[in-house]
Scaffold this motif. Structure first.
Motif, PDB file in Angstrom:
ATOM      1  N   ALA A 177       0.804  -1.122  -0.066  1.00 55.81           N
ATOM      2  CA  ALA A 177       0.018  -0.085  -0.052  1.00 55.81           C
ATOM      3  C   ALA A 177       0.894   1.291  -0.024  1.00 55.81           C
ATOM      4  O   ALA A 177       0.480   2.138  -0.648  1.00 55.81           O
ATOM      5  CB  ALA A 177      -0.961   0.018   0.940  1.00 55.81           C
ATOM      6  N   PHE A 178       1.972   1.153   0.760  1.00 55.49           N
ATOM      7  CA  PHE A 178       2.681   2.474   0.707  1.00 55.49           C
ATOM      8  C   PHE A 178       3.497   2.719  -0.428  1.00 55.49           C
ATOM      9  O   PHE A 178       3.669   3.672  -0.897  1.00 55.49           O
ATOM     10  CB  PHE A 178       4.046   2.349   1.794  1.00 55.49           C
ATOM     11  CG  PHE A 178       4.958   3.418   1.927  1.00 55.49           C
ATOM     12  CD1 PHE A 178       4.479   4.637   2.656  1.00 55.49           C
ATOM     13  CD2 PHE A 178       6.094   3.384   1.428  1.00 55.49           C
ATOM     14  CE1 PHE A 178       5.208   5.528   2.743  1.00 55.49           C
ATOM     15  CE2 PHE A 178       7.063   4.381   1.401  1.00 55.49           C
ATOM     16  CZ  PHE A 178       6.626   5.632   2.100  1.00 55.49           C
ATOM     17  N   LEU A 179       4.110   1.560  -1.015  1.00 53.47           N
ATOM     18  CA  LEU A 179       4.630   1.707  -2.250  1.00 53.47           C
ATOM     19  C   LEU A 179       3.798   2.426  -3.479  1.00 53.47           C
ATOM     20  O   LEU A 179       4.093   3.156  -4.423  1.00 53.47           O
ATOM     21  CB  LEU A 179       5.469   0.398  -2.843  1.00 53.47           C
ATOM     22  CG  LEU A 179       6.660  -0.126  -2.112  1.00 53.47           C
ATOM     23  CD1 LEU A 179       7.142  -1.394  -2.603  1.00 53.47           C
ATOM     24  CD2 LEU A 179       7.658   0.960  -2.161  1.00 53.47           C
ATOM     25  N   LYS A 180       2.500   1.786  -3.367  1.00 54.77           N
ATOM     26  CA  LYS A 180       1.484   2.329  -4.301  1.00 54.77           C
ATOM     27  C   LYS A 180       1.198   3.851  -4.096  1.00 54.77           C
ATOM     28  O   LYS A 180       1.185   4.399  -4.982  1.00 54.77           O
ATOM     29  CB  LYS A 180      -0.004   1.526  -4.227  1.00 54.77           C
ATOM     30  CG  LYS A 180      -0.731   1.817  -5.195  1.00 54.77           C
ATOM     31  CD  LYS A 180      -2.319   1.125  -4.789  1.00 54.77           C
ATOM     32  CE  LYS A 180      -3.219   1.597  -5.928  1.00 54.77           C
ATOM     33  NZ  LYS A 180      -4.629   0.830  -5.463  1.00 54.77           N
ATOM     34  N   ASP A 181       1.277   4.425  -2.725  1.00 63.70           N
ATOM     35  CA  ASP A 181       0.907   5.627  -2.633  1.00 63.70           C
ATOM     36  C   ASP A 181       2.102   6.590  -3.207  1.00 63.70           C
ATOM     37  O   ASP A 181       1.911   7.663  -3.406  1.00 63.70           O
ATOM     38  CB  ASP A 181       0.667   5.929  -1.001  1.00 63.70           C
ATOM     39  CG  ASP A 181      -0.474   5.376  -0.359  1.00 63.70           C
ATOM     40  OD1 ASP A 181      -1.310   5.206  -1.366  1.00 63.70           O
ATOM     41  OD2 ASP A 181      -0.569   5.449   0.756  1.00 63.70           O
ATOM     42  N   VAL A 182       3.311   6.047  -3.039  1.00 60.41           N
ATOM     43  CA  VAL A 182       4.625   6.809  -3.280  1.00 60.41           C
ATOM     44  C   VAL A 182       5.092   6.735  -4.739  1.00 60.41           C
ATOM     45  O   VAL A 182       6.350   7.235  -5.351  1.00 60.41           O
ATOM     46  CB  VAL A 182       5.619   6.546  -2.328  1.00 60.41           C
ATOM     47  CG1 VAL A 182       5.401   6.965  -0.964  1.00 60.41           C
ATOM     48  CG2 VAL A 182       6.294   5.124  -2.526  1.00 60.41           C
ATOM     49  N   SER A 183       4.192   5.825  -5.445  1.00 59.39           N
ATOM     50  CA  SER A 183       4.644   5.574  -6.790  1.00 59.39           C
ATOM     51  C   SER A 183       4.399   6.641  -8.020  1.00 59.39           C
ATOM     52  O   SER A 183       4.209   6.329  -9.094  1.00 59.39           O
ATOM     53  CB  SER A 183       4.089   4.120  -7.358  1.00 59.39           C
ATOM     54  OG  SER A 183       2.583   4.425  -7.428  1.00 59.39           O
ATOM     55  N   GLY A 184       4.294   7.963  -7.634  1.00 58.91           N
ATOM     56  CA  GLY A 184       4.283   9.143  -8.409  1.00 58.91           C
ATOM     57  C   GLY A 184       3.134   9.765  -7.904  1.00 58.91           C
ATOM     58  O   GLY A 184       3.201  11.155  -8.235  1.00 58.91           O
ATOM     59  N   GLN A 185       2.218   9.255  -7.158  1.00 56.08           N
ATOM     60  CA  GLN A 185       0.853  10.037  -6.796  1.00 56.08           C
ATOM     61  C   GLN A 185       1.267  11.008  -5.584  1.00 56.08           C
ATOM     62  O   GLN A 185       0.599  11.772  -5.243  1.00 56.08           O
ATOM     63  CB  GLN A 185      -0.387   9.115  -6.555  1.00 56.08           C
ATOM     64  CG  GLN A 185      -0.486   8.322  -7.952  1.00 56.08           C
ATOM     65  CD  GLN A 185      -1.275   7.237  -7.666  1.00 56.08           C
ATOM     66  OE1 GLN A 185      -1.249   6.583  -6.482  1.00 56.08           O
ATOM     67  NE2 GLN A 185      -1.881   6.529  -8.672  1.00 56.08           N
ATOM     68  N   ASP A 186       2.306  10.333  -4.702  1.00 53.83           N
ATOM     69  CA  ASP A 186       2.315  11.057  -3.329  1.00 53.83           C
ATOM     70  C   ASP A 186       3.991  11.276  -3.357  1.00 53.83           C
ATOM     71  O   ASP A 186       4.450  10.843  -2.392  1.00 53.83           O
ATOM     72  CB  ASP A 186       1.796  10.063  -2.403  1.00 53.83           C
ATOM     73  CG  ASP A 186       1.793  10.881  -0.982  1.00 53.83           C
ATOM     74  OD1 ASP A 186       1.885  12.305  -0.951  1.00 53.83           O
ATOM     75  OD2 ASP A 186       1.467  10.302   0.017  1.00 53.83           O
ATOM     76  N   ALA A 187       4.624  11.499  -4.368  1.00 51.86           N
ATOM     77  CA  ALA A 187       5.977  11.476  -4.017  1.00 51.86           C
ATOM     78  C   ALA A 187       6.455  12.624  -3.062  1.00 51.86           C
ATOM     79  O   ALA A 187       7.650  12.528  -2.346  1.00 51.86           O
ATOM     80  CB  ALA A 187       6.761  11.907  -5.382  1.00 51.86           C
ATOM     81  N   ALA A 188       5.596  13.436  -2.774  1.00 47.37           N
ATOM     82  CA  ALA A 188       5.820  14.732  -1.939  1.00 47.37           C
ATOM     83  C   ALA A 188       6.091  13.952  -0.478  1.00 47.37           C
ATOM     84  O   ALA A 188       6.706  14.417   0.480  1.00 47.37           O
ATOM     85  CB  ALA A 188       4.654  15.617  -1.745  1.00 47.37           C
ATOM     86  N   ARG A 189       5.514  12.839  -0.189  1.00 48.53           N
ATOM     87  CA  ARG A 189       5.543  12.101   1.107  1.00 48.53           C
ATOM     88  C   ARG A 189       6.907  11.899   1.261  1.00 48.53           C
ATOM     89  O   ARG A 189       7.515  11.804   2.398  1.00 48.53           O
ATOM     90  CB  ARG A 189       4.544  10.770   1.264  1.00 48.53           C
ATOM     91  CG  ARG A 189       4.676  10.280   2.385  1.00 48.53           C
ATOM     92  CD  ARG A 189       3.642   9.134   2.519  1.00 48.53           C
ATOM     93  NE  ARG A 189       3.801   8.514   3.930  1.00 48.53           N
ATOM     94  CZ  ARG A 189       3.168   7.449   4.137  1.00 48.53           C
ATOM     95  NH1 ARG A 189       2.313   6.775   3.408  1.00 48.53           N
ATOM     96  NH2 ARG A 189       3.173   6.735   5.294  1.00 48.53           N
ATOM     97  N   LEU A 190       7.766  11.366   0.353  1.00 54.38           N
ATOM     98  CA  LEU A 190       9.186  10.750   0.068  1.00 54.38           C
ATOM     99  C   LEU A 190      10.014  12.091   0.573  1.00 54.38           C
ATOM    100  O   LEU A 190      10.803  12.075   1.448  1.00 54.38           O
ATOM    101  CB  LEU A 190       9.793  10.214  -1.041  1.00 54.38           C
ATOM    102  CG  LEU A 190       9.224   8.962  -1.134  1.00 54.38           C
ATOM    103  CD1 LEU A 190       9.607   8.313  -2.402  1.00 54.38           C
ATOM    104  CD2 LEU A 190       9.661   8.054  -0.193  1.00 54.38           C
ATOM    105  N   GLY A 191       9.861  13.235   0.007  1.00 56.06           N
ATOM    106  CA  GLY A 191      10.474  14.593   0.335  1.00 56.06           C
ATOM    107  C   GLY A 191      10.252  14.973   1.883  1.00 56.06           C
ATOM    108  O   GLY A 191      11.284  15.159   2.530  1.00 56.06           O
ATOM    109  N   ALA A 192       8.954  14.613   2.420  1.00 57.60           N
ATOM    110  CA  ALA A 192       8.777  15.138   3.775  1.00 57.60           C
ATOM    111  C   ALA A 192       9.690  14.187   4.607  1.00 57.60           C
ATOM    112  O   ALA A 192      10.069  14.645   5.759  1.00 57.60           O
ATOM    113  CB  ALA A 192       7.336  15.033   4.130  1.00 57.60           C
ATOM    114  N   MET A 193       9.512  12.731   4.380  1.00 63.02           N
ATOM    115  CA  MET A 193      10.014  12.163   5.173  1.00 63.02           C
ATOM    116  C   MET A 193      11.860  12.148   5.227  1.00 63.02           C
ATOM    117  O   MET A 193      12.302  12.186   6.251  1.00 63.02           O
ATOM    118  CB  MET A 193       9.978  10.400   4.870  1.00 63.02           C
ATOM    119  CG  MET A 193       8.718   9.971   4.774  1.00 63.02           C
ATOM    120  SD  MET A 193       8.137   8.278   4.173  1.00 63.02           S
ATOM    121  CE  MET A 193       8.999   7.263   5.164  1.00 63.02           C
ATOM    122  N   ALA A 194      12.295  12.489   3.959  1.00 63.35           N
ATOM    123  CA  ALA A 194      13.632  12.859   3.780  1.00 63.35           C
ATOM    124  C   ALA A 194      14.049  14.206   4.964  1.00 63.35           C
ATOM    125  O   ALA A 194      14.995  14.248   5.417  1.00 63.35           O
ATOM    126  CB  ALA A 194      14.210  13.103   2.557  1.00 63.35           C
TER     127      ALA A 194
END
Length: 142
Positions: free
Chosen positions: A95-112
Motif C-alpha cells: 500500500a505504501f509503495l502504491k502511494d509513493v509511486s508517483g501520486q504522493d512523491a511529496a511524502r518521500l520528500g517530507a520523510m527525507a
C-alpha cells in the motif's frame, strides 16, 4: 544481506533470500536509493539519517533487546520512516509503495526532511566539546 560467516543460515531458515554483504558498493547504493528498506539498528538509522533517506523499517523483534523497535518508533514518530511489523509486512508495504509511486512523491520528500530533526551531522564535534569541557573544567559554547 548477511555476514560472511553466515552464508547459508538465513536461506536455510526459509526467512530470507539473503545476499552477501555489499560493503564495497553500499555507499553508492544508499546514495542512489529513493527509499530504503532496512532493519532499525543504530548504525542503519544513522546511515539513513545522515543521507536523508526515507525509510521503511522492519525492526528486529524476536531475540533483540527491543532497541530496534524503539529506534523505529522514534523515526516513525518524527516522520522519517514507516514502520512495518516483522510478522505481516506485505500488505502495508505494498500500500505504501502504491502511494509513493508517483501520486504522493511529496511524502518521500517530507520523510527525507524529517531526518534533519533527528540526526545532527555535527554530533561528533558537539560530543568532543563536552569532553573538552569536562576535562578542562571550562565550558565551551555548543
Amino acid at each position: 544481506q548477511r555476514g560472511e560467516g553466515e552464508w547459508d543460515l538465513a536461506d536455510k531458515a526459509g526467512f530470507y533470500l539473503s545476499r552477501p554483504f555489499f560493503s564495497a558498493d553500499y555507499a553508492h547504493m544508499l546514495t542512489a536509493a529513493d527509499l530504503v528498506l532496512s532493519r532499525a539498528g543504530a548504525g542503519s538509522i544513522w546511515e539513513m539519517g545522515i543521507m536523508r533517506k526515507p525509510a521503511i523499517l522492519l525492526p528486529l523483534d524476536g531475540g533483540s533487546r527491543g532497541d530496534q523497535i524503539r529506534n523505529a518508533a522514534f523515526c516513525e514518530k518524527a516522520g522519517a520512516a514507516l514502520v512495518l511489523p516483522q510478522e505481516e509486512p506485505a500488505l502495508p508495504f505494498i500500500a505504501f509503495l502504491k502511494d509513493v509511486s508517483g501520486q504522493d512523491a511529496a511524502r518521500l520528500g517530507a520523510m527525507a526532511q524529517a531526518w534533519e530533526r533527528i540526526i545532527n551531522a555535527d554530533g561528533a564535534s558537539r560530543v568532543a566539546a563536552v569532553i573538552r569541557e569536562v576535562l578542562d573544567g571550562q565550558p565551551e559554547s555548543l
